[in-house]
Design an enzyme around this catalytic site. Structure first.
Site, short mmCIF file in Angstrom:
data_model
loop_
_atom_site.label_atom_id
_atom_site.label_comp_id
_atom_site.label_asym_id
_atom_site.label_seq_id
_atom_site.Cartn_x
_atom_site.Cartn_y
_atom_site.Cartn_z
N GLU A 82 0.82 -1.22 0.00
CA GLU A 82 0.00 0.00 0.00
C GLU A 82 0.84 1.26 0.00
O GLU A 82 0.45 2.28 -0.59
CB GLU A 82 -0.95 -0.01 1.21
CG GLU A 82 -2.14 -0.93 1.06
CD GLU A 82 -1.79 -2.40 1.21
OE1 GLU A 82 -2.56 -3.25 0.74
OE2 GLU A 82 -0.72 -2.70 1.81
N HIS A 115 -10.75 -5.30 7.63
CA HIS A 115 -11.63 -5.26 6.47
C HIS A 115 -12.92 -4.50 6.76
O HIS A 115 -13.80 -4.43 5.92
CB HIS A 115 -11.99 -6.68 6.02
CG HIS A 115 -10.81 -7.52 5.64
ND1 HIS A 115 -9.90 -7.98 6.56
CD2 HIS A 115 -10.40 -7.99 4.43
CE1 HIS A 115 -8.97 -8.69 5.94
NE2 HIS A 115 -9.25 -8.72 4.66
#
Length: 327
Positions: free
Chosen positions: A60, A129
């Protein structure tokens, strides 16, 4: 015209803008061959090629840094983080560079990048998540923060985000990715990034919400109507900047304010809305503003997340107490 889902509307907007502007590129983990973890980018690589739809490593920080570099050199990157909870390794690039680019260079450079991420709970996933940390980015100067709650708004707001000359955090409520459907015309017409949307008129209280909570809020408003209470429901949509003009206009009519959001309570965006309302319209209020929010805890796993998620009855109870307890 066939109805489409919210995630399909995201895909439609990406197709439209990539066709219109060759400087628009998409990058992220699995966005090419697999079409993204939620299939939001499906078909893009086949149509636009691997130079414009880039599968990145599972990194990321790399995604954030490459997107900032692209944006500073004339491209319009749309970077996808698979989940909002995965964005944290990229924060140095986002907060220290993307958000500051215009100010740092006194306008010589801008950062026309969109950072997309599915967010929120409701799909029985592990903790990273299911994050709802929109307030973190709203608190950072230099960002616009947008959360669509319907296919039409996902389409129009994403077009506007891609066309923006400053960075936009674009968070998509994955809980309603495929449960909310409506007709969307692929007209290329963008929606403003600084305006909220009044979804239902009412006289007794103003209910401000966003993201997936719009669904429960509209259901609650319908239930309240059957009980003689008419709630005006506003979809905030633009988390930053906040369209306080529309909210205050509604509060001037209803004299009561209820804010509903899934994110944790402390220092959430709801607190900002309540504070600004108190600063500008305290004398108009018949009752203290209220919030219905998530808990100040990490999202529980699997079925236990139901204890965290806001239910329709939570909103109905708070609204009734706000109206009936302060007549």
């Amino acid at each position: 015209m066939a109805e489409i889902t919210l995630v399909e509307a995201v895909n439609l907007a990406l197709h439209h803008e990539m066709t219109k502007d060759s400087n628009v590129v998409v990058l992220g983990e699995d966005v090419g061959d697999n079409g993204g973890v939620f299939r939001a980018t499906i078909g893009l690589k086949q149509k636009f090629g691997l130079r414009r739809v880039i599968d990145t490593p599972l990194a990321e920080a790399l995604i954030g840094g490459v997107a900032v570099g692209m944006a500073s050199q004339g491209l319009r990157p749309v970077a996808e983080f698979q989940f909002q909870g995965f964005v944290f390794p990229a924060l140095e690039h986002l907060m220290c560079h993307a958000a500051r680019m215009r100010n740092r260079t006194r306008g010589r450079l801008t950062c026309p990048a969109v950072f997309r991420a599915p967010f929120g709970g409701g799909i029985h996933a592990p903790e990273h998540h299911s994050e709802s940390v929109e307030a973190l980015f709203a608190h950072t100067p230099g960002f616009k923060v947008v959360i669509p709650s319907s296919p039409q708004r996902a389409y129009g707001l994403l077009l506007a985000a891609i066309r923006s000359n400053d960075p936009v955090m674009f968070f998509e409520p994955k809980r309603i990715y495929r449960t909310v459907k409506s007709e969307v015309i692929d007209s290329g017409e963008a929606l403003p990034l600084d305006t909220c949307f009044t979804l239902r008129k009412g006289r007794d209280l103003t209910l401000v919400t966003w993201g997936a909570c719009v669904v429960e809020s509209l259901q609650a408003a319908q239930t309240l109507s059957s009980q003689g209470i008419e709630a005006e429901v506003i979809d905030l949509a633009s988390i930053k900047p906040i369209d306080m003009e529309t909210i205050l206009r509604s509060v001037e009519k209803t004299r009561r304010l209820l804010v509903v959001h899934e994110a944790s309570r402390t220092c959430g965006v709801g607190a900002e809305i309540v504070a600004r309302t108190a600063e500008s319209a305290m004398c108009l209020l018949k009752a203290p503003p209220r919030r219905v929010t998530g808990m100040d805890t990490v999202m529980p796993y699997y079925r236990n997340e139901d204890y965290f998620m806001i239910q329709e009855q939570d909103i109905v109870l708070a609204a009734r107490e706000l109206v009936e307890g302060w007549k």
